[in-house]
Design a protein around this motif. Structure first.
Motif, PDB file in Angstrom:
ATOM      1  N   LEU A 111     -13.169  31.063  39.421  1.00 65.29           N
ATOM      2  CA  LEU A 111     -12.084  30.100  39.373  1.00 65.29           C
ATOM      3  C   LEU A 111     -11.054  30.556  38.357  1.00 65.29           C
ATOM      4  O   LEU A 111     -11.386  31.078  37.299  1.00 65.29           O
ATOM      5  CB  LEU A 111     -12.615  28.722  38.947  1.00 65.29           C
ATOM      6  CG  LEU A 111     -13.393  27.921  39.983  1.00 65.29           C
ATOM      7  CD1 LEU A 111     -13.947  26.671  39.326  1.00 65.29           C
ATOM      8  CD2 LEU A 111     -12.493  27.541  41.134  1.00 65.29           C
ATOM      9  N   SER A 112      -9.789  30.351  38.657  1.00 61.86           N
ATOM     10  CA  SER A 112      -8.758  30.660  37.684  1.00 61.86           C
ATOM     11  C   SER A 112      -8.891  29.693  36.526  1.00 61.86           C
ATOM     12  O   SER A 112      -9.482  28.624  36.635  1.00 61.86           O
ATOM     13  CB  SER A 112      -7.369  30.531  38.312  1.00 61.86           C
ATOM     14  OG  SER A 112      -7.057  29.167  38.549  1.00 61.86           O
ATOM     15  N   GLN A 113      -8.338  30.070  35.380  1.00 63.63           N
ATOM     16  CA  GLN A 113      -8.434  29.202  34.214  1.00 63.63           C
ATOM     17  C   GLN A 113      -7.764  27.860  34.464  1.00 63.63           C
ATOM     18  O   GLN A 113      -8.220  26.826  33.985  1.00 63.63           O
ATOM     19  CB  GLN A 113      -7.808  29.899  33.007  1.00 63.63           C
ATOM     20  CG  GLN A 113      -8.650  31.076  32.508  1.00 63.63           C
ATOM     21  CD  GLN A 113      -7.975  31.816  31.366  1.00 63.63           C
ATOM     22  OE1 GLN A 113      -6.773  32.019  31.374  1.00 63.63           O
ATOM     23  NE2 GLN A 113      -8.756  32.201  30.385  1.00 63.63           N
ATOM     24  N   GLN A 114      -6.684  27.875  35.259  1.00 63.06           N
ATOM     25  CA  GLN A 114      -6.017  26.615  35.566  1.00 63.06           C
ATOM     26  C   GLN A 114      -6.935  25.703  36.380  1.00 63.06           C
ATOM     27  O   GLN A 114      -7.030  24.509  36.136  1.00 63.06           O
ATOM     28  CB  GLN A 114      -4.708  26.864  36.338  1.00 63.06           C
ATOM     29  CG  GLN A 114      -3.616  27.515  35.503  1.00 63.06           C
ATOM     30  CD  GLN A 114      -3.701  29.035  35.516  1.00 63.06           C
ATOM     31  OE1 GLN A 114      -4.720  29.596  35.907  1.00 63.06           O
ATOM     32  NE2 GLN A 114      -2.645  29.689  35.096  1.00 63.06           N
ATOM     33  N   ASN A 115      -7.639  26.270  37.343  1.00 64.83           N
ATOM     34  CA  ASN A 115      -8.514  25.479  38.190  1.00 64.83           C
ATOM     35  C   ASN A 115      -9.759  24.997  37.473  1.00 64.83           C
ATOM     36  O   ASN A 115     -10.440  24.089  37.941  1.00 64.83           O
ATOM     37  CB  ASN A 115      -8.925  26.280  39.433  1.00 64.83           C
ATOM     38  CG  ASN A 115      -7.828  26.332  40.471  1.00 64.83           C
ATOM     39  OD1 ASN A 115      -6.880  25.561  40.414  1.00 64.83           O
ATOM     40  ND2 ASN A 115      -7.958  27.237  41.409  1.00 64.83           N
ATOM     41  N   PHE A 116     -10.065  25.595  36.312  1.00 68.80           N
ATOM     42  CA  PHE A 116     -11.248  25.164  35.582  1.00 68.80           C
ATOM     43  C   PHE A 116     -11.136  23.707  35.143  1.00 68.80           C
ATOM     44  O   PHE A 116     -12.150  23.003  35.050  1.00 68.80           O
ATOM     45  CB  PHE A 116     -11.498  26.048  34.358  1.00 68.80           C
ATOM     46  CG  PHE A 116     -12.696  25.604  33.560  1.00 68.80           C
ATOM     47  CD1 PHE A 116     -13.978  25.787  34.064  1.00 68.80           C
ATOM     48  CD2 PHE A 116     -12.542  24.968  32.339  1.00 68.80           C
ATOM     49  CE1 PHE A 116     -15.089  25.343  33.343  1.00 68.80           C
ATOM     50  CE2 PHE A 116     -13.639  24.531  31.624  1.00 68.80           C
ATOM     51  CZ  PHE A 116     -14.915  24.727  32.124  1.00 68.80           C
ATOM     52  N   LEU A 117      -9.919  23.229  34.890  1.00 65.54           N
ATOM     53  CA  LEU A 117      -9.758  21.817  34.537  1.00 65.54           C
ATOM     54  C   LEU A 117     -10.278  20.924  35.661  1.00 65.54           C
ATOM     55  O   LEU A 117     -10.921  19.906  35.411  1.00 65.54           O
ATOM     56  CB  LEU A 117      -8.286  21.493  34.250  1.00 65.54           C
ATOM     57  CG  LEU A 117      -7.754  21.776  32.843  1.00 65.54           C
ATOM     58  CD1 LEU A 117      -6.282  21.392  32.754  1.00 65.54           C
ATOM     59  CD2 LEU A 117      -8.554  21.020  31.792  1.00 65.54           C
ATOM     60  N   SER A 118     -10.007  21.316  36.904  1.00 68.64           N
ATOM     61  CA  SER A 118     -10.496  20.539  38.039  1.00 68.64           C
ATOM     62  C   SER A 118     -12.013  20.619  38.136  1.00 68.64           C
ATOM     63  O   SER A 118     -12.685  19.635  38.462  1.00 68.64           O
ATOM     64  CB  SER A 118      -9.859  21.039  39.334  1.00 68.64           C
ATOM     65  OG  SER A 118      -8.474  20.791  39.340  1.00 68.64           O
TER      66      SER A 118
END
Length: 206
Positions: A111-118
């Motif tokens: 997962l991209s770091q941005q998607n890790f929040l999700s």
């Protein structure tokens, strides 16, 4: 194009012997979970039942993902590409999506770091009903909205202080704490991260 029960005949079924490849994407994180094939009957069943249903080329029959394991894929949206010969289906997975027991049939993907929040949002949501003594997140939920909001306020102050008086590592750690506790507060209020993202996108587009 958004695919519904009303426009199934518009898809390019004739290109591949009445089959269309269907890519399954996690509705929350955007991760690719698996790929299968659908014919008109299985796609119709998918749209009607709300559970991803494929056509098995080996068994020459329809199969509902999870009918044996219980690991269903709850369908949120079905899209087709510009040529109308492939499908992108956003799903909320119930358990692992791969028959090997992994979250995805493409385990090497990260997962991209941005998607890790999700992804973190999904983990936090799963902790809501855990015993408070077994999970810090569950402990926060047990204290109620006021205490969670107070914690977010404290973390916000610590971020500001770290920005002006501490090291970069300190600031990163405080920001991580603020993001985490904010996600807990959103979950406590039954607000999804995508709703916040929609507000940001709306402001950006003005």
């Amino acid at each position: 194009m958004l695919v519904t029960t009303n426009n199934l005949t518009e898809l390019a079924w004739q290109k591949m012997d009445n089959l269309i490849p269907a890519i399954i994407q996690h509705a929350g994180t955007g991760a690719v979970l698996m790929q299968g094939y659908m014919n008109p009957a299985s796609l119709s069943e998918t749209l009607t039942s709300g559970k991803a249903t494929f056509f098995s080329r080996s068994k020459q029959a329809l199969w509902v993902k999870g009918e044996t394991s219980g690991n269903f894929l709850e369908v949120k949206q079905v899209l087709t590409d510009c040529d109308k010969d492939s499908l992108l289906i956003a799903c909320q997975p119930i358990g692992p999506s791969c028959h090997l027991g992994t979250e995805s049939c493409f385990p090497e993907q990260g997962l991209s770091q941005q998607n890790f929040l999700s992804q973190l949002e999904q983990v936090i949501a799963s902790r809501k009903n855990d015993a408070p003594e077994e999970s810090y997140t569950a402990h926060l939920f047990s204290r109620g909205t006021t205490k969670i909001a107070q914690k977010v306020g404290e973390e916000g102050v610590e971020v500001a202080l770290a920005a002006v008086a501490e090291t970069k590592d300190d600031l990163l750690g405080e920001c991580a704490d603020l993001f985490y506790h904010t996600l807990v507060l959103l979950q406590d209020k039954d607000i999804e991260l995508k709703e916040v993202m929609a507000v940001l996108q709306k402001r950006h587009n003005k």
